[in-house]
Design a protein around this motif. Structure first.
Motif, mmCIF file in Angstrom:
data_model
loop_
_atom_site.group_PDB
_atom_site.id
_atom_site.type_symbol
_atom_site.label_atom_id
_atom_site.label_comp_id
_atom_site.label_asym_id
_atom_site.label_seq_id
_atom_site.Cartn_x
_atom_site.Cartn_y
_atom_site.Cartn_z
ATOM 1 N N THR A 149 0.865 -1.178 0.000
ATOM 2 C CA THR A 149 0.000 0.000 0.000
ATOM 3 C C THR A 149 0.899 1.225 0.000
ATOM 4 N N TYR A 150 0.403 2.324 -0.521
ATOM 5 C CA TYR A 150 1.240 3.520 -0.600
ATOM 6 C C TYR A 150 0.390 4.780 -0.613
ATOM 7 N N SER A 151 1.072 5.892 -0.418
ATOM 8 C CA SER A 151 0.426 7.197 -0.300
ATOM 9 C C SER A 151 -0.444 7.513 -1.517
ATOM 10 N N ALA A 152 -1.499 8.281 -1.300
ATOM 11 C CA ALA A 152 -2.345 8.730 -2.406
ATOM 12 C C ALA A 152 -1.746 9.957 -3.086
ATOM 13 N N GLN A 153 -0.718 10.554 -2.488
ATOM 14 C CA GLN A 153 -0.126 11.758 -3.058
ATOM 15 C C GLN A 153 0.960 11.395 -4.061
ATOM 16 N N THR A 154 0.579 10.650 -5.084
ATOM 17 C CA THR A 154 1.541 10.222 -6.089
ATOM 18 C C THR A 154 0.824 9.912 -7.397
ATOM 19 N N TYR A 155 1.556 9.983 -8.511
ATOM 20 C CA TYR A 155 0.949 9.698 -9.814
ATOM 21 C C TYR A 155 1.200 8.261 -10.268
ATOM 22 N N GLU A 156 2.126 7.589 -9.605
ATOM 23 C CA GLU A 156 2.413 6.223 -10.032
ATOM 24 C C GLU A 156 2.852 5.363 -8.846
ATOM 25 N N PRO A 157 2.766 4.045 -9.001
ATOM 26 C CA PRO A 157 3.168 3.163 -7.903
ATOM 27 C C PRO A 157 4.662 3.302 -7.627
ATOM 28 N N PRO A 158 5.083 3.210 -6.360
ATOM 29 C CA PRO A 158 6.515 3.286 -6.053
ATOM 30 C C PRO A 158 7.288 2.114 -6.662
ATOM 31 N N GLN A 159 8.576 2.378 -6.947
ATOM 32 C CA GLN A 159 9.408 1.377 -7.621
ATOM 33 C C GLN A 159 9.476 0.064 -6.847
ATOM 34 N N ASP A 160 9.585 0.125 -5.509
ATOM 35 C CA ASP A 160 9.744 -1.130 -4.741
ATOM 36 C C ASP A 160 8.516 -2.022 -4.881
ATOM 37 N N ILE A 161 7.354 -1.409 -5.032
ATOM 38 C CA ILE A 161 6.146 -2.228 -5.212
ATOM 39 C C ILE A 161 6.121 -2.819 -6.624
ATOM 40 N N LYS A 162 6.529 -2.000 -7.601
ATOM 41 C CA LYS A 162 6.591 -2.531 -8.979
ATOM 42 C C LYS A 162 7.601 -3.685 -9.057
ATOM 43 N N ASP A 163 8.727 -3.528 -8.342
ATOM 44 C CA ASP A 163 9.736 -4.601 -8.328
ATOM 45 C C ASP A 163 9.178 -5.887 -7.730
ATOM 46 N N LYS A 164 8.416 -5.731 -6.673
ATOM 47 C CA LYS A 164 7.835 -6.885 -5.997
ATOM 48 C C LYS A 164 6.883 -7.635 -6.935
ATOM 49 N N ILE A 165 6.111 -6.870 -7.697
ATOM 50 C CA ILE A 165 5.178 -7.494 -8.642
ATOM 51 C C ILE A 165 5.957 -8.193 -9.755
ATOM 52 N N THR A 166 7.014 -7.524 -10.251
ATOM 53 C CA THR A 166 7.821 -8.100 -11.336
ATOM 54 C C THR A 166 8.466 -9.416 -10.898
ATOM 55 N N ALA A 167 8.915 -9.463 -9.651
ATOM 56 C CA ALA A 167 9.549 -10.685 -9.145
ATOM 57 C C ALA A 167 8.584 -11.864 -9.213
ATOM 58 N N LYS A 168 7.329 -11.584 -8.985
ATOM 59 C CA LYS A 168 6.336 -12.649 -8.939
ATOM 60 C C LYS A 168 5.674 -12.872 -10.304
ATOM 61 N N TYR A 169 5.419 -11.782 -11.001
ATOM 62 C CA TYR A 169 4.743 -11.876 -12.296
ATOM 63 C C TYR A 169 5.535 -11.126 -13.364
ATOM 64 N N PRO A 170 6.647 -11.706 -13.838
ATOM 65 C CA PRO A 170 7.452 -11.016 -14.854
ATOM 66 C C PRO A 170 6.576 -10.697 -16.072
ATOM 67 N N GLY A 171 6.778 -9.496 -16.628
ATOM 68 C CA GLY A 171 6.035 -9.138 -17.824
ATOM 69 C C GLY A 171 4.655 -8.566 -17.572
ATOM 70 N N TRP A 172 4.303 -8.336 -16.316
ATOM 71 C CA TRP A 172 2.976 -7.789 -16.005
ATOM 72 C C TRP A 172 2.850 -6.365 -16.560
ATOM 73 N N SER A 173 1.636 -5.963 -16.837
ATOM 74 C CA SER A 173 1.414 -4.557 -17.159
ATOM 75 C C SER A 173 0.004 -4.161 -16.736
ATOM 76 N N TRP A 174 -0.150 -2.882 -16.485
ATOM 77 C CA TRP A 174 -1.450 -2.344 -16.047
ATOM 78 C C TRP A 174 -1.501 -0.900 -16.499
ATOM 79 N N ARG A 175 -2.445 -0.603 -17.387
ATOM 80 C CA ARG A 175 -2.453 0.721 -18.030
ATOM 81 C C ARG A 175 -1.043 1.058 -18.508
ATOM 82 N N GLU A 176 -0.503 2.257 -18.118
ATOM 83 C CA GLU A 176 0.825 2.601 -18.634
ATOM 84 C C GLU A 176 1.959 2.051 -17.775
ATOM 85 N N PHE A 177 1.653 1.333 -16.715
ATOM 86 C CA PHE A 177 2.706 0.828 -15.826
ATOM 87 C C PHE A 177 3.092 -0.606 -16.169
ATOM 88 N N ALA A 178 4.364 -0.922 -15.930
ATOM 89 C CA ALA A 178 4.834 -2.287 -16.161
ATOM 90 C C ALA A 178 6.094 -2.518 -15.348
#
Ligand SMILES: [Zn+2]
Lengths: 188, 109
Positions: free
Chosen positions: B80-109
């Motif tokens: 979970t992370y602050s609402a005062q941001t335009y995109e998910p923090p890198q550490d959360i994206k890294d965590k998702i990538t570790a588990k689901y390589p190649g994931w994408s959601w809207r403009e994020f990947a």
């Protein structure tokens, strides 16, 4: 002016813990930057209390301060002195982006005391109330059955609980059911 | 039952203390925008089977809105992370990538 009365006029219930509506209490919602030196000085001047840490309460000689959110405190004081307390806060916060509002008559306060107090609340709120997890001075906003409430643990092991005045009867009723003799769980 | 940690008050809040507030990271198109942009902003939502980003509110708690990254299929919470941001923090994206390589959601990947 008519006499002010609290929501349930100090109604009390004796179960395996004692539930009491504590009568009139001064309550002030204070919003502002909790890290500001000015706000810190204002709270000190008005209550004698320090700014509480996250989910904690602090006590001073003229009142208490409870952590409600990253930009909000609940100030508790005597009902009779609430206007003076607000005047002090407001004067000390001149020029600061902050607001102090009297919410005393919009709320009700209950005390839950006795050996079973933890269990009475634990049955009604999704909060870990074991002795190791919830200690004196801890403060928690949560829900009591279906309505919003906040509570803290005093040094004498009694809880105090704040809810909206409009749901005071509901909260008193569910606390009574939870404290019903025979309803002891014996876990906490 | 879903449990999310509120990044503002630190509480591990179970679902009944929270209120779901829809999709995260929506860009608002208001008065003066094109009909297409306004329609997309109002109605078009992701409905993924898997990684998802949502807005939640600690309604029976500190009252603040926050963001959560989780999987709609496994209910695992990446963070979970602050609402005062335009995109998910890198550490959360890294965590998702570790588990689901190649994931994408809207403009994020
Ligand atoms: Zn929170």
């Amino acid at each position: 002016m008519s006499n002010a009365v609290s929501a349930l006029n100090s109604a009390s219930f004796e179960g395996f813990a004692t539930v009491t509506e504590t009568g009139l209490r001064g309550m002030i919602t204070l919003r502002g930057d909790l890290s500001s030196a000015k706000l810190k000085a204002a709270v000190k001047a008005a209550t004698g209390a320090a700014i509480p840490d996250v989910r904690r309460v602090t006590t001073g000689k003229d009142g208490m301060a409870a952590w409600m959110s990253p930009d909000e405190l609940l100030i508790l004081c005597d009902y009779a002195s609430v206007n003076d307390t607000i005047a002090t806060l407001t004067a000390k916060l001149t020029g600061e982006h902050a607001l102090a509002v009297n919410v005393s008559d919009a709320r009700a306060v209950f005390r839950i005391a006795g050996d079973g107090a933890r269990e009475v609340l634990a049955k009604l709120a999704p909060v870990d109330l074991s002795a190791g997890a919830f200690q004196a001075g801890d403060f928690r906003r949560s829900r009591i059955a279906q309505v919003a409430a906040a509570f803290w643990l005093n040094d004498d092991n009694s809880f105090e609980l704040v809810c909206f005045r409009s749901v005071a009867q509901y909260v008193f009723d569910v606390l009574k059911v939870s404290a019903q003799p025979g309803g002891e769980v014996g876990f906490l | 039952m879903l449990t999310l940690q509120c990044p503002y008050c630190g509480v591990d809040a179970e679902e009944t203390e929270l209120h779901a507030e829809g999709e995260a990271h929506l860009k608002r198109f208001g008065p003066g925008s094109s009909d297409d942009d306004f329609e997309t902003y109002l109605f078009m939502r992701e409905n993924p089977k898997g990684v998802h980003f949502e807005r939640w509110r600690h309604s029976n708690g500190c009252g603040k809105f926050f963001h959560a990254a989780r999987s709609t299929t496994t209910l695992e919470v990446f963070g979970t992370y602050s609402a005062q941001t335009y995109e998910p923090p890198q550490d959360i994206k890294d965590k998702i990538t570790a588990k689901y390589p190649g994931w994408s959601w809207r403009e994020f990947a």
